[in-house]
Write a protein that holds these residues in place. Structure first.
Motif, PDB file in Angstrom:
ATOM      1  N   THR A 202     -65.442  96.088   2.698  1.00  0.00           N
ATOM      2  CA  THR A 202     -64.828  95.951   3.928  1.00  0.00           C
ATOM      3  C   THR A 202     -64.084  94.739   4.084  1.00  0.00           C
ATOM      4  OG1 THR A 202     -66.745  97.164   4.807  1.00  0.00           O
ATOM      5  CG2 THR A 202     -65.306  96.181   6.311  1.00  0.00           C
ATOM      6  N   VAL A 203     -62.822  95.150   4.490  1.00  0.00           N
ATOM      7  CA  VAL A 203     -61.961  93.599   4.849  1.00  0.00           C
ATOM      8  C   VAL A 203     -62.505  93.169   5.975  1.00  0.00           C
ATOM      9  CG1 VAL A 203     -59.840  92.987   5.531  1.00  0.00           C
ATOM     10  CG2 VAL A 203     -59.815  94.922   3.761  1.00  0.00           C
ATOM     11  N   GLU A 204     -62.972  91.807   5.710  1.00  0.00           N
ATOM     12  CA  GLU A 204     -63.287  90.913   6.762  1.00  0.00           C
ATOM     13  C   GLU A 204     -61.990  90.365   7.650  1.00  0.00           C
ATOM     14  OE1 GLU A 204     -66.463  87.484   7.907  1.00  0.00           O
ATOM     15  OE2 GLU A 204     -66.205  88.098   5.912  1.00  0.00           O
ATOM     16  N   ARG A 205     -60.929  89.840   6.894  1.00  0.00           N
ATOM     17  CA  ARG A 205     -59.802  89.437   7.690  1.00  0.00           C
ATOM     18  C   ARG A 205     -58.894  89.241   6.356  1.00  0.00           C
ATOM     19  NH1 ARG A 205     -57.986  84.119   7.608  1.00  0.00           N
ATOM     20  NH2 ARG A 205     -59.145  82.772   6.223  1.00  0.00           N
TER      21      ARG A 205
ATOM     22  N   VAL B  19     -50.201  88.280   0.436  1.00  0.00           N
ATOM     23  CA  VAL B  19     -51.215  88.582   1.528  1.00  0.00           C
ATOM     24  C   VAL B  19     -52.493  88.652   0.685  1.00  0.00           C
ATOM     25  CG1 VAL B  19     -52.251  90.389   2.993  1.00  0.00           C
ATOM     26  CG2 VAL B  19     -49.848  90.141   3.072  1.00  0.00           C
ATOM     27  N   GLN B  20     -53.379  88.007   1.236  1.00  0.00           N
ATOM     28  CA  GLN B  20     -54.813  87.978   0.634  1.00  0.00           C
ATOM     29  C   GLN B  20     -55.847  88.557   1.592  1.00  0.00           C
ATOM     30  OE1 GLN B  20     -55.267  85.900  -2.346  1.00  0.00           O
ATOM     31  NE2 GLN B  20     -53.068  86.087  -2.312  1.00  0.00           N
ATOM     32  N   TYR B  21     -57.128  89.070   0.935  1.00  0.00           N
ATOM     33  CA  TYR B  21     -58.055  89.664   1.738  1.00  0.00           C
ATOM     34  C   TYR B  21     -59.397  88.849   1.601  1.00  0.00           C
ATOM     35  CZ  TYR B  21     -54.491  92.997   2.485  1.00  0.00           C
ATOM     36  OH  TYR B  21     -53.156  93.654   2.635  1.00  0.00           O
ATOM     37  N   ASN B  22     -60.281  88.649   2.699  1.00  0.00           N
ATOM     38  CA  ASN B  22     -61.619  88.237   2.506  1.00  0.00           C
ATOM     39  C   ASN B  22     -62.375  89.477   2.620  1.00  0.00           C
ATOM     40  OD1 ASN B  22     -60.342  85.482   3.807  1.00  0.00           O
ATOM     41  ND2 ASN B  22     -61.822  85.088   2.342  1.00  0.00           N
TER      42      ASN B  22
ATOM     43  N   PRO C 139     -67.995  87.133   0.214  1.00  0.00           N
ATOM     44  CA  PRO C 139     -67.536  86.086   1.079  1.00  0.00           C
ATOM     45  C   PRO C 139     -66.926  84.646   0.483  1.00  0.00           C
ATOM     46  CG  PRO C 139     -69.951  85.851   1.351  1.00  0.00           C
ATOM     47  CD  PRO C 139     -69.537  87.099   0.339  1.00  0.00           C
ATOM     48  N   ALA C 140     -67.390  84.355  -0.749  1.00  0.00           N
ATOM     49  CA  ALA C 140     -66.984  83.246  -1.388  1.00  0.00           C
ATOM     50  C   ALA C 140     -65.460  83.648  -2.002  1.00  0.00           C
ATOM     51  CB  ALA C 140     -67.929  82.559  -2.293  1.00  0.00           C
ATOM     52  N   THR C 141     -65.006  85.020  -2.103  1.00  0.00           N
ATOM     53  CA  THR C 141     -63.829  85.353  -3.018  1.00  0.00           C
ATOM     54  C   THR C 141     -62.798  85.766  -2.299  1.00  0.00           C
ATOM     55  OG1 THR C 141     -65.445  86.058  -4.812  1.00  0.00           O
ATOM     56  CG2 THR C 141     -63.377  86.926  -5.087  1.00  0.00           C
ATOM     57  N   PHE C 142     -61.768  85.797  -2.632  1.00  0.00           N
ATOM     58  CA  PHE C 142     -60.671  86.504  -1.764  1.00  0.00           C
ATOM     59  C   PHE C 142     -59.868  87.451  -2.998  1.00  0.00           C
ATOM     60  CE2 PHE C 142     -58.741  82.573  -3.032  1.00  0.00           C
ATOM     61  CZ  PHE C 142     -57.410  82.981  -3.903  1.00  0.00           C
TER      62      PHE C 142
END
Length: 88
Positions: free
Chosen positions: A52-55, A67-70, A75-78
């Motif tokens: 799931t994309v957090e942001r 564009v990057q995705y957390n 959580p420690a990776t994009f």
């Protein structure tokens, strides 16, 4: 054929490579195809893991304003767009 600027990443692209939404007044907002939204379920290409994309955010220090995705599950990776696929 016309070009428009993406409201998400700022890149200018041909309109056949983009999608648009209409606001309440009928104005078009152009967006590059492939951007994933917050809360959207996507697949990590390398592992086939569904996550799931957090942001999302734009890395303005990158030459292409990528564009990057957390990801909630990592959580420690994009991740970049090229590392993710839309889940249909």
């Amino acid at each position: 054929m016309d070009q428009e600027k993406c409201v998400v990443c700022g890149r200018t692209k041909w309109i056949d490579e983009m999608q648009y939404t209409l606001d309440s007044e009928g104005n078009k907002s152009w967006e590059c195809e492939g951007h994933f939204g917050d809360g959207e379920t996507v697949r990590i290409r390398e592992t086939d893991e569904i996550v799931t994309v957090e942001r999302w955010w734009v890395a303005k220090n990158m030459p292409s304003w990528e564009v990057q995705y957390n990801i909630k599950e990592h959580p420690a990776t994009f991740f970049t767009e090229s590392e993710l696929d839309r889940v249909w």
